[in-house]
Design an enzyme around this catalytic site. Structure first.
Site, PDB file in Angstrom:
ATOM      1  N   SER A  63       0.758  -1.135  -0.182  1.00 38.77           N
ATOM      2  CA  SER A  63       0.046  -0.180   0.104  1.00 38.77           C
ATOM      3  C   SER A  63       0.993   1.121   0.027  1.00 38.77           C
ATOM      4  O   SER A  63       2.019   1.065   0.588  1.00 38.77           O
ATOM      5  CB  SER A  63      -0.794  -0.040   1.191  1.00 38.77           C
ATOM      6  OG  SER A  63      -1.437   1.186   1.582  1.00 38.77           O
ATOM      7  N   TYR A 101      -1.942  -0.673  10.942  1.00 36.59           N
ATOM      8  CA  TYR A 101      -1.839  -1.056   9.263  1.00 36.59           C
ATOM      9  C   TYR A 101      -0.597  -0.389   8.805  1.00 36.59           C
ATOM     10  O   TYR A 101       0.038  -1.324   7.890  1.00 36.59           O
ATOM     11  CB  TYR A 101      -2.973  -0.539   8.859  1.00 36.59           C
ATOM     12  CG  TYR A 101      -3.289  -0.692   7.238  1.00 36.59           C
ATOM     13  CD1 TYR A 101      -3.786  -1.883   7.013  1.00 36.59           C
ATOM     14  CD2 TYR A 101      -3.106   0.156   6.389  1.00 36.59           C
ATOM     15  CE1 TYR A 101      -3.782  -2.104   5.590  1.00 36.59           C
ATOM     16  CE2 TYR A 101      -3.196   0.176   5.067  1.00 36.59           C
ATOM     17  CZ  TYR A 101      -3.748  -1.237   4.684  1.00 36.59           C
ATOM     18  OH  TYR A 101      -3.916  -1.349   3.114  1.00 36.59           O
TER      19      TYR A 101
HETATM   20  P1  NDP Z   1     -11.343  -6.180   0.194  1.00 40.59           P
HETATM   21  O1  NDP Z   1     -11.873  -6.133   1.771  1.00 40.59           O
HETATM   22  O2  NDP Z   1     -12.072  -5.849  -0.539  1.00 40.59           O
HETATM   23  O3  NDP Z   1     -11.164  -7.811   0.007  1.00 40.59           O
HETATM   24  C1  NDP Z   1     -10.212  -8.604   0.843  1.00 40.59           C
HETATM   25  C2  NDP Z   1      -9.985  -9.908   0.488  1.00 40.59           C
HETATM   26  O4  NDP Z   1      -9.348 -10.598   1.261  1.00 40.59           O
HETATM   27  C3  NDP Z   1     -11.509 -10.689   0.284  1.00 40.59           C
HETATM   28  O5  NDP Z   1     -11.383 -11.761  -0.582  1.00 40.59           O
HETATM   29  C4  NDP Z   1     -11.263 -11.406   1.667  1.00 40.59           C
HETATM   30  O6  NDP Z   1     -12.192 -12.567   1.623  1.00 40.59           O
HETATM   31  C5  NDP Z   1      -9.924 -11.834   2.047  1.00 40.59           C
HETATM   32  N1  NDP Z   1      -9.488 -12.052   3.242  1.00 40.59           N
HETATM   33  C6  NDP Z   1      -9.673 -11.130   4.268  1.00 40.59           C
HETATM   34  N2  NDP Z   1      -9.033 -11.511   5.265  1.00 40.59           N
HETATM   35  C7  NDP Z   1      -8.568 -12.834   5.180  1.00 40.59           C
HETATM   36  C8  NDP Z   1      -7.812 -13.740   5.946  1.00 40.59           C
HETATM   37  N3  NDP Z   1      -7.709 -13.549   7.223  1.00 40.59           N
HETATM   38  N4  NDP Z   1      -7.614 -15.100   5.073  1.00 40.59           N
HETATM   39  C9  NDP Z   1      -7.954 -15.176   3.876  1.00 40.59           C
HETATM   40  N5  NDP Z   1      -8.610 -14.271   3.147  1.00 40.59           N
HETATM   41  C10 NDP Z   1      -8.957 -13.089   3.776  1.00 40.59           C
HETATM   42  O7  NDP Z   1      -9.975  -5.544   0.166  1.00 40.59           O
HETATM   43  P2  NDP Z   1      -9.188  -4.928  -1.090  1.00 40.59           P
HETATM   44  O8  NDP Z   1      -9.432  -5.675  -2.400  1.00 40.59           O
HETATM   45  O9  NDP Z   1      -9.529  -3.500  -0.988  1.00 40.59           O
HETATM   46  O10 NDP Z   1      -7.670  -5.074  -0.515  1.00 40.59           O
HETATM   47  C11 NDP Z   1      -6.850  -5.960  -1.142  1.00 40.59           C
HETATM   48  C12 NDP Z   1      -5.416  -5.704  -0.681  1.00 40.59           C
HETATM   49  O11 NDP Z   1      -4.882  -4.436  -0.894  1.00 40.59           O
HETATM   50  C13 NDP Z   1      -4.958  -5.571   1.044  1.00 40.59           C
HETATM   51  O12 NDP Z   1      -3.809  -6.051   1.360  1.00 40.59           O
HETATM   52  C14 NDP Z   1      -5.499  -4.279   1.191  1.00 40.59           C
HETATM   53  O13 NDP Z   1      -4.437  -3.926   2.568  1.00 40.59           O
HETATM   54  C15 NDP Z   1      -4.411  -3.697   0.006  1.00 40.59           C
HETATM   55  N6  NDP Z   1      -4.973  -2.225  -0.402  1.00 40.59           N
HETATM   56  C16 NDP Z   1      -6.081  -1.596  -0.634  1.00 40.59           C
HETATM   57  C17 NDP Z   1      -6.205  -0.432  -0.910  1.00 40.59           C
HETATM   58  C18 NDP Z   1      -7.459  -0.049  -0.872  1.00 40.59           C
HETATM   59  O14 NDP Z   1      -7.551   1.199  -0.831  1.00 40.59           O
HETATM   60  N7  NDP Z   1      -8.798  -0.718  -1.308  1.00 40.59           N
HETATM   61  C19 NDP Z   1      -5.286   0.513  -0.932  1.00 40.59           C
HETATM   62  C20 NDP Z   1      -3.830  -0.077  -0.715  1.00 40.59           C
HETATM   63  C21 NDP Z   1      -3.859  -1.191  -0.478  1.00 40.59           C
HETATM   64  P3  NDP Z   1     -12.717 -13.264   3.084  1.00 40.59           P
HETATM   65  O15 NDP Z   1     -13.397 -11.893   3.824  1.00 40.59           O
HETATM   66  O16 NDP Z   1     -13.825 -14.128   2.581  1.00 40.59           O
HETATM   67  O17 NDP Z   1     -11.808 -13.963   3.671  1.00 40.59           O
END
Ligand code: NDP
Length: 261
Positions: free
Chosen positions: A146, A159
């Site tokens: 990020s 975070y």
């Molecule tokens: P979302 O919350 O939209 O999606 C997260 C995904 O991760 C889901 O598929 C969720 O599915 C899964 N997940 C969450 N916790 C776990 C776990 N403990 N084990 C396995 N799977 C897990 O997130 P984003 O798409 O926004 O973010 C994706 C990545 O990008 C993250 O690392 C985030 O920090 C990073 N990011 C996002 C930004 C943003 O503005 N959106 C900016 C910068 C970085 P389920 O709940 O079923 O497990």
């Protein structure tokens, strides 16, 4: 390598490769899975909720494994299942989440959750994936960090610390594996239009008595381009880093943030 190889990512440039994407059921992870599949890779999708994984698994004809990446034993089992037919050539550590709080309310449990999900899970998955990549002489690890891995944000110390740690892990492994054919890179998106961002906007709106749309406007304003990053823009960078054209890039942390960092 020919000029057309170097020109980028041909339609099926990842044919024969097996990619495992964590957090693949929605948001950035789902877009990465789609893009890698479109580049010809066989994709394994990992997230906790198997029902949310099912439609994308059907769409991509992909294997879906329900697993909490913070559970090292479950993650080991997931890798064993995924590698049953073919070892993992491409690991995308994308699962993550952002809980925010002022430091006085950043309890040890919140701190541990943020480090466990955003940093330690990538360490665990990397240890599971890298030995077979090194033995094969080819591999790609892409960590979705990020801009929070490159600069601070108020009220997000756990975070931000975890994402800085993920960038540090990336830089060290990039050097450690530099002569092996395995590259390790981080992609650092700014505020990106995903369900996580919508949830965050809802949370901030409730706390500050405004509307989620207003909060999203402030997120977009943090990007000098005045807009949110699109998941497809992150996925395109991941696909490029996985291609042979990017064989010379390792240990890098690449922002996709319209100039924010
Ligand atoms: P979302 O919350 O939209 O999606 C997260 C995904 O991760 C889901 O598929 C969720 O599915 C899964 N997940 C969450 N916790 C776990 C776990 N403990 N084990 C396995 N799977 C897990 O997130 P984003 O798409 O926004 O973010 C994706 C990545 O990008 C993250 O690392 C985030 O920090 C990073 N990011 C996002 C930004 C943003 O503005 N959106 C900016 C910068 C970085 P389920 O709940 O079923 O497990």
């Amino acid at each position: 390598m020919t000029r057309s190889d170097l020109a980028g990512i041909s339609a099926k440039s990842l044919a024969g490769r097996h990619a495992l994407v964590t957090g693949a059921s929605r948001g950035i992870g789902a877009e990465i899975a789609r893009t890698l599949a479109a580049s010809g890779a066989r994709v394994t999708l990992v997230a906790r909720d198997r029902h949310r994984l099912a439609p994308l698994a059907a769409e991509l004809d992909a294997q879906a494994i329900a697993c909490d990446v913070t559970d090292a034993i479950a993650l080991g089992q997931a890798f064993a299942t995924a590698a049953g037919a073919q070892h993992v050539d491409i690991l995308v550590n994308n699962a993550g989440g952002a809980e925010t709080a002022p430091i006085a309310r950043t309890e040890p449990e919140l701190w541990a959750r943020m480090l466990g999900l955003n940093l330690t899970a990538a360490y665990t998955a990397s240890r599971l994936a890298i030995p077979a990549m090194v033995a094969d002489g080819w591999g790609r690890v892409v960590n979705i960090a990020s801009t929070a891995g490159l600069k601070g944000y108020a009220y997000a110390s756990a975070y931000v610390a975890a994402k800085h740690g993920l960038v540090g892990l990336t830089r060290s492994l990039g050097l450690e594996l530099a002569k092996t054919g395995v590259t390790v890179n981080a992609v650092c998106p700014g505020y990106t239009d995903t369900p996580m961002l919508q949830d965050a906007a809802q949370g901030v709106a409730t706390k500050t008595r405004t509307t989620p749309d207003r909060v999203i406007e402030t997120f977009a304003a943090a990007n000098p381009m005045g807009r949110l990053v699109r998941p497809a823009e992150v996925a395109a960078m991941v696909a490029y880093l996985c291609s042979d054209a990017a064989a010379g890039i390792t240990g890098a942390a690449l922002p996709i943030a319209g100039g924010e960092v």
